[in-house]
Design an enzyme around this catalytic site. Structure first.
Site, PDB file in Angstrom:
ATOM      1  N   GLU A   1       0.997  -0.603   0.156  1.00  0.00           N
ATOM      2  CA  GLU A   1       0.143   0.056  -0.052  1.00  0.00           C
ATOM      3  C   GLU A   1       1.259   1.359   0.282  1.00  0.00           C
ATOM      4  O   GLU A   1       1.869   1.186   0.738  1.00  0.00           O
ATOM      5  CB  GLU A   1      -1.156   0.017   1.055  1.00  0.00           C
ATOM      6  N   HIS A   2       0.319   2.044  -0.956  1.00  0.00           N
ATOM      7  CA  HIS A   2       0.794   4.081  -0.636  1.00  0.00           C
ATOM      8  C   HIS A   2       2.188   3.797  -1.308  1.00  0.00           C
ATOM      9  O   HIS A   2       3.449   3.815  -1.279  1.00  0.00           O
ATOM     10  CB  HIS A   2       0.980   4.721   0.576  1.00  0.00           C
ATOM     11  N   ARG A   3       2.450   2.467  -2.209  1.00  0.00           N
ATOM     12  CA  ARG A   3       3.592   2.596  -3.731  1.00  0.00           C
ATOM     13  C   ARG A   3       4.975   2.245  -1.965  1.00  0.00           C
ATOM     14  O   ARG A   3       6.201   2.449  -2.609  1.00  0.00           O
ATOM     15  CB  ARG A   3       3.950   3.751  -3.973  1.00  0.00           C
ATOM     16  N   LEU A   4       4.730   1.803  -1.436  1.00  0.00           N
ATOM     17  CA  LEU A   4       5.750   0.896  -0.324  1.00  0.00           C
ATOM     18  C   LEU A   4       5.973  -0.346  -0.025  1.00  0.00           C
ATOM     19  O   LEU A   4       6.011  -1.006   0.665  1.00  0.00           O
ATOM     20  CB  LEU A   4       5.505   0.989   1.177  1.00  0.00           C
ATOM     21  N   HIS A   5       6.213  -0.479  -1.462  1.00  0.00           N
ATOM     22  CA  HIS A   5       6.703  -1.874  -1.997  1.00  0.00           C
ATOM     23  C   HIS A   5       7.780  -3.030  -1.673  1.00  0.00           C
ATOM     24  O   HIS A   5       8.662  -1.613  -1.133  1.00  0.00           O
ATOM     25  CB  HIS A   5       6.912  -1.480  -3.588  1.00  0.00           C
TER      26      HIS A   5
END
Length: 191
Positions: free
Chosen positions: A168-172
């Protein structure tokens, strides 16, 4: 430290269970001798610690690129799992025995298609290809279809393997494995 091939097996098994079509599809990026890139989808037909195997007509563009510049990159993207795996490394042809074994597992029509196709070359019309397919069918009627001399496979021997997990939230999450001699080192990359 995790074995990158065991992790591949785990993710690939999950993809086979969840992907509707072609869980073995991968993007293959090549570059010719002048460095001009090209990418296309191919199917993974074998894998293990010795590499990732796919098959093709050796007279087509992708084989020409790989024979001129024997390095490539693969990308597996499994959207339903929100995962991808990137693989980079050197590429070389598989041996004839390996190619023969795989070719024998293909459907008869796929085998005949390998004889009929001048892969990646201009085709004047669809009927020309279908006529060549029918001619190959007549040529091998009643017997096995041998592997054409211009058809074989390549094995990409990985030097880098990156496992990417969407968060989520591009916190890959990105895990990188790099080959050092006969061993692998593992690290993380910023998303």
């Amino acid at each position: 430290m995790t074995d990158p091939f065991a992790l591949f097996d785990e993710w690939y098994a999950q993809a086979r269970d969840t992907e509707i079509n072609d869980s073995n599809a991968m993007a293959l990026a090549t570059a010719d001798a002048r460095g001009r890139p090209s990418v296309r989808m191919v199917l993974l037909k074998g894998h293990g610690p010795d590499g990732f195997v796919f098959y093709t007509n050796f007279e087509g563009r992708k084989a020409g690129d790989l024979l001129e510049n024997p390095h490539a990159a693969l990308l597996f993207h499994w959207k339903s799992l929100r995962r991808q795996i990137r693989v980079e490394g050197a590429v070389g042809p598989v041996d004839d025995a390996t190619a023969d074994v795989y070719f024998a597992t293909r459907s008869r029509d796929s085998q005949l298609g390998a004889w009929a196709s001048d892969q990646s070359r201009p085709l004047p019309d669809r009927q020309t290809f279908m006529d060549r397919f029918e001619a190959a069918s007549a040529r091998f009627e009643g017997g096995p279809v041998p592997r054409p001399p211009h058809w074989s496979g390549f094995r990409l021997t990985p030097e880098r393997i990156e496992y990417w997990q969407d968060r989520e939230h591009r916190l890959h999450e990105r895990r990188l494995f790099e080959r050092v001699g006969d061993s692998w080192i593992e690290g993380l990359l910023y998303p």
